[in-house]
Design a protein around this motif. Structure first.
Motif, PDB file in Angstrom:
ATOM      1  N   SER A   6       0.915  -1.658  -0.191  1.00 36.32           N
ATOM      2  CA  SER A   6       0.304  -0.148  -0.130  1.00 36.32           C
ATOM      3  C   SER A   6       0.703   1.110   0.067  1.00 36.32           C
ATOM      4  O   SER A   6       0.920   2.123   0.529  1.00 36.32           O
ATOM      5  CB  SER A   6      -0.679  -0.087   1.316  1.00 36.32           C
ATOM      6  OG  SER A   6      -0.470  -0.207   2.597  1.00 36.32           O
ATOM      7  N   GLN A  11      -2.736   4.620  -4.056  1.00 32.85           N
ATOM      8  CA  GLN A  11      -3.998   5.079  -2.702  1.00 32.85           C
ATOM      9  C   GLN A  11      -4.223   6.343  -3.932  1.00 32.85           C
ATOM     10  O   GLN A  11      -4.271   7.520  -3.399  1.00 32.85           O
ATOM     11  CB  GLN A  11      -3.586   5.272  -1.766  1.00 32.85           C
ATOM     12  CG  GLN A  11      -2.846   4.048  -1.072  1.00 32.85           C
ATOM     13  CD  GLN A  11      -2.621   3.547  -0.239  1.00 32.85           C
ATOM     14  OE1 GLN A  11      -2.918   4.406   0.710  1.00 32.85           O
ATOM     15  NE2 GLN A  11      -2.072   2.853   0.329  1.00 32.85           N
ATOM     16  N   GLN A  12      -4.579   6.093  -4.640  1.00 32.78           N
ATOM     17  CA  GLN A  12      -5.654   7.778  -5.700  1.00 32.78           C
ATOM     18  C   GLN A  12      -6.708   7.748  -5.088  1.00 32.78           C
ATOM     19  O   GLN A  12      -7.199   6.194  -5.571  1.00 32.78           O
ATOM     20  CB  GLN A  12      -4.722   8.117  -6.197  1.00 32.78           C
ATOM     21  CG  GLN A  12      -2.892   8.091  -7.075  1.00 32.78           C
ATOM     22  CD  GLN A  12      -2.986   9.563  -5.651  1.00 32.78           C
ATOM     23  OE1 GLN A  12      -3.482  10.279  -6.018  1.00 32.78           O
ATOM     24  NE2 GLN A  12      -1.430   9.104  -5.022  1.00 32.78           N
ATOM     25  N   GLY A  13      -7.518   8.681  -5.358  1.00 29.34           N
ATOM     26  CA  GLY A  13      -8.998   8.353  -4.436  1.00 29.34           C
ATOM     27  C   GLY A  13     -10.089   7.378  -4.214  1.00 29.34           C
ATOM     28  O   GLY A  13      -8.856   7.061  -2.700  1.00 29.34           O
ATOM     29  N   ASN A  14     -10.817   6.291  -3.443  1.00 32.21           N
ATOM     30  CA  ASN A  14     -11.345   5.980  -3.248  1.00 32.21           C
ATOM     31  C   ASN A  14     -11.443   4.269  -3.258  1.00 32.21           C
ATOM     32  O   ASN A  14     -11.662   3.462  -2.619  1.00 32.21           O
ATOM     33  CB  ASN A  14     -13.314   5.929  -2.824  1.00 32.21           C
ATOM     34  CG  ASN A  14     -13.114   7.745  -1.947  1.00 32.21           C
ATOM     35  OD1 ASN A  14     -12.439   7.919  -1.789  1.00 32.21           O
ATOM     36  ND2 ASN A  14     -14.368   8.138  -3.306  1.00 32.21           N
ATOM     37  N   VAL A  15     -10.284   4.084  -3.881  1.00 34.79           N
ATOM     38  CA  VAL A  15     -10.379   2.552  -4.570  1.00 34.79           C
ATOM     39  C   VAL A  15      -8.882   2.437  -5.090  1.00 34.79           C
ATOM     40  O   VAL A  15      -7.885   3.675  -5.650  1.00 34.79           O
ATOM     41  CB  VAL A  15     -10.565   2.392  -5.956  1.00 34.79           C
ATOM     42  CG1 VAL A  15     -10.208   1.159  -6.045  1.00 34.79           C
ATOM     43  CG2 VAL A  15     -12.161   2.399  -5.955  1.00 34.79           C
ATOM     44  N   GLU A  16      -7.792   1.837  -4.035  1.00 32.81           N
ATOM     45  CA  GLU A  16      -6.486   1.339  -3.859  1.00 32.81           C
ATOM     46  C   GLU A  16      -5.982   0.955  -5.927  1.00 32.81           C
ATOM     47  O   GLU A  16      -7.322  -0.512  -5.820  1.00 32.81           O
ATOM     48  CB  GLU A  16      -6.622   0.334  -2.817  1.00 32.81           C
ATOM     49  CG  GLU A  16      -4.876   0.540  -2.737  1.00 32.81           C
ATOM     50  CD  GLU A  16      -4.542  -0.368  -1.236  1.00 32.81           C
ATOM     51  OE1 GLU A  16      -3.016  -0.954  -1.636  1.00 32.81           O
ATOM     52  OE2 GLU A  16      -5.156  -0.700  -0.476  1.00 32.81           O
ATOM     53  N   ASP A  19      -7.013  -3.538  -5.761  1.00 30.50           N
ATOM     54  CA  ASP A  19      -8.282  -3.613  -5.476  1.00 30.50           C
ATOM     55  C   ASP A  19      -9.236  -2.883  -7.217  1.00 30.50           C
ATOM     56  O   ASP A  19     -10.153  -4.663  -7.278  1.00 30.50           O
ATOM     57  CB  ASP A  19      -8.897  -2.842  -5.077  1.00 30.50           C
ATOM     58  CG  ASP A  19      -8.996  -3.651  -3.337  1.00 30.50           C
ATOM     59  OD1 ASP A  19      -8.610  -4.331  -3.074  1.00 30.50           O
ATOM     60  OD2 ASP A  19      -8.725  -2.363  -2.235  1.00 30.50           O
TER      61      ASP A  19
END
Length: 69
Positions: A6, A11-16, A19
């Protein structure tokens, strides 16, 4: 070593990123993606990243095992 599961740049926005990849590629595609990255990091570890590349390969192996189980 920075945590390969991580880092901030994934880790941009709400979704890694991992994922999003898992969702976009589907189960089989994601497993092939992990397998390719495992091969890449094991292949180059002696000439580029050393133990850090092996740790990255382990992360992808863990994700692959989790997907297969």
């Amino acid at each position: 070593m920075t945590d390969p599961t991580s880092p901030a740049h994934y880790q941009q926005g709400n979704v890694e990123c991992i994922d999003a990849l898992r969702s976009a590629l589907g189960k089989e595609g994601f497993e092939f993606y992990c397998q390719g990255n495992i091969l890449k990091y094991v292949w180059r570890f002696r000439h580029k990243g050393g133990a850090e590349d092996l740790e990255k390969a382990q992360v992808y192996l863990d994700w692959l095992l989790s997907s297969v189980k």
